[in-house]
Scaffold this active site. Structure first.
Site, PDB file in Angstrom:
ATOM      1  N   ASP A 192       0.842  -1.205   0.000  1.00 34.76           N
ATOM      2  CA  ASP A 192       0.000   0.000   0.000  1.00 34.76           C
ATOM      3  C   ASP A 192       0.877   1.256   0.000  1.00 34.76           C
ATOM      4  OD1 ASP A 192      -2.421   1.344  -0.133  1.00 34.76           O
ATOM      5  OD2 ASP A 192      -2.726   1.353   2.042  1.00 34.76           O
ATOM      6  N   ASN A 244       0.960   7.338   2.830  1.00 37.54           N
ATOM      7  CA  ASN A 244       1.663   6.446   3.761  1.00 37.54           C
ATOM      8  C   ASN A 244       3.162   6.727   3.825  1.00 37.54           C
ATOM      9  OD1 ASN A 244      -0.635   5.116   4.580  1.00 37.54           O
ATOM     10  ND2 ASN A 244      -0.440   3.476   3.069  1.00 37.54           N
TER      11      ASN A 244
END
Length: 583
Positions: free
Chosen positions: A151, A156
């Protein structure tokens, strides 16, 4: 659990204790709310013994009902706790009580590359090289330890106080058990998801390489390679490998993106091969970046030499190829600079138009008449402004308006429409001519024709330091701030009720005279920060205020702000400042 059900549960009134105690007896005090996403809410947690501040990821057990949800949480903890790398968010500890699971993590105060992207869109290649190399370094570590992140995306990739990247959120991460193992779980974020995941062909480390290609493309171009307004169309473009790299992107960058976005995963380079790519060795790679790059492009010009301060020349801003004396190239650079200045002016008008639309939508929803949800659904600390005006003094009857930003830098907008800025380090200066041309000097070495303006800048600085209270927190100056390009005061006016200030990064600030409250509006983040009478600061997303409502006090200030933005739009860049006017 359906997304609708999860949304409702996310607003449930699960109580997080003010003091958290882990099994060893270590005590943490819950602090500022940092945001929420998926199943988790995040708060600052202060270790009451060491006074260290961490990020606490808190998940209510009421959201972990099904076994696969519990297993996913356990896997995230099991993978993350074993990792230890400079560019991976440090896992501190985890514990639980009857209500919640608590994960204590390294705090990254500068949020993530997603917020930088929203404010900046396309960034310079030296910045992209700096950030992506750190991500690749972290991925080397992960892949060598048999971990696939699965991901990787701007949201992130977190940023600490030193402007270093930290990969976080291992909620979708997995470990490869044996060579050649292919994972089958359909997971990822639409704009970054690899075709082999979409087509359910089985996947491995190559999905992270694909995501890195999407990240580099997004940073350099300003939007993801396969982005459309429709999820189905995005997935179709990914499956067909349909994307286009603009010619303004340098050849080494284009080549690297093309290699990482190969449709067949076996054609993509390994993480170790990526590090050997020409993109990382052919252009300028900064050793660090200033905090200001969160909102403004840094200056990669040829730096000054002054007594006691010697800098090697930095190279040009795009691909950083060695400079040349070729007059044709110099003329092209001049025209590019002129186009950039025109684009900056157009951006200001577009930002004001966007902000006017955002405020009009909020005002039409009558948010002050709605019952505010006690969980403060409209709050979004990720949108907090990077810079705002903390002090100002109006001496425009003679010279101009002096101001201080929240990082302690000082600026003057002179009556002749020129600007002079002194950075927070008290040494470097930025002089901006009427046409937007920038010049960089120091407080000890500057052209003789700037003597009077430098003297006035010092006068304004000393006056504000001695006589005015400061609103907001300090930003700590860093060595890299010498290459900072700060937002400057573009225009201002005062009414009977308030002072209205517009910065060159799109921020509009309104200081109310009667109660000393302030609102700071950012069209790029579509957010408003409210500083109340007690000097408490809260940041809200405008579309969430529209949906959930807000206090009558803030609602009234937003109505006023809309009329002030309309006024800014009508004057545009034609006037530097306004005289006193009725509110």
């Amino acid at each position: 659990m359906s997304s609708a059900a999860r949304k409702d549960d996310g607003r449930s009134k699960d109580v997080v204790p003010e003091i958290l105690v882990d099994p060893s007896g270590k005590r943490y005090m819950k602090g500022r709310f940092l945001g929420k996403g998926g199943f988790a809410k995040c708060y600052e947690l202060t270790d009451l013994d060491s006074k260290e501040v961490f990020a606490g990821k808190i998940v209510s057990k009421s959201l972990l009902v099904k076994q696969h949800q519990k297993d996913k949480m356990a896997q995230e903890i099991a993978i993350h706790r074993e990792l230890n790398h400079r560019h991976v968010v440090q896992f501190r500890s985890f514990f639980e009580d009857s209500d919640n699971v608590y994960i204590v993590l390294e705090l990254c105060r500068r949020r993530s590359l997603m917020e930088l992207h929203k404010r900046r869109k396309a960034i310079t290649e030296p910045e992209a090289r700096y950030f992506v190399k750190q991500v690749v370094t972290a991925c080397q570590y992960l892949h060598h330890n048999k971990v696939i992140h699965r991901d990787l995306k701007l949201g992130n990739l977190f940023i600490n106080d030193e402007m270093e990247i930290k990969i976080g959120d291992f909620g979708l991460a997995t470990k490869v058990g044996y060579d050649g193992e292919r994972k089958r779980t359909l997971c990822g974020t639409p704009n970054y998801i690899a075709p082999e995941v979409l087509c359910k062909k089985g996947h491995s480390f190559e999905v992270d390489i694909w995501s890195l290609g999407c990240i580099l493309y997004t940073l350099l171009v300003g939007k993801p390679p396969f982005e459309t307004s429709c999820l189905r169309d995005t997935y179709m473009k990914i499956k067909k490998n349909e994307y286009n790299i603009p010619s303004r992107v340098s050849l080494p960058a284009r080549n690297l993106i093309a290699k990482m976005l190969k449709a067949d995963p076996t054609d993509r380079p390994s993480i170790d091969q990526i590090m050997e790519e020409e993109f990382f060795s052919s252009g300028y790679l900064p050793s660090n970046l200033p905090t200001s790059c969160l909102t403004m492009a840094p200056r990669f010009d040829t730096l000054y030499k002054s007594e006691g301060l010697h800098r090697k020349p930095l190279l040009e801003i795009n691909d950083m190829r060695p400079q040349t004396a070729d007059p044709t190239k110099r003329e092209m650079e001049k025209k590019e600079s002129e186009r950039a200045q025109m684009k900056g002016s157009e951006s200001q008008d577009n930002w004001l138009t966007d902000l006017c639309g955002q405020l009009s939508a909020v005002v039409a929803a009558k948010p002050g008449e709605k019952i505010c949800i006690q969980d403060d659904d409209a709050i979004d600390p990720a949108c907090v402004p990077i810079y705002w005006v903390s002090k100002w003094v109006d001496y425009s009857d003679k010279y101009g308006l002096g101001y201080q930003l929240c990082d302690n830098s000082v600026g003057v907008l002179f009556n002749d429409s020129t600007r002079l800025i002194l950075l927070a380090n008290g040494e470097n200066t930025q002089y901006i001519e009427r046409d937007g041309t920038e010049h960089y000097h120091t407080l000890r070495a500057f052209p003789e024709n700037l003597t009077k303006k430098v003297t006035l800048l010092k006068y304004f600085r000393n006056y504000m330091n001695e006589h005015l209270l400061k609103a907001g927190a300090n930003m700590t100056p860093r060595e890299s701030d010498q290459i900072a390009r700060l937002p400057f005061l573009r225009t201002w006016f005062r009414t009977r009720s308030a002072m209205v200030l517009q910065l060159s990064n799109g921020t509009v600030q309104i200081n109310f005279f009667s109660d000393h409250t302030k609102i700071i509006l950012c069209p790029l983040m579509a957010a408003v920060t409210y500083i109340d009478e007690k000097r408490d600061t809260t940041t809200y997303r405008l579309n969430l205020i529209e949906k959930f409502g807000c206090s009558k006090e803030l609602s009234g200030r937003l109505r006023y702000a809309r009329s002030m933005v309309e006024r800014l739009l009508t004057t545009k860049s034609g006037s530097v400042r306004g005289r006193s006017a009725a509110s």
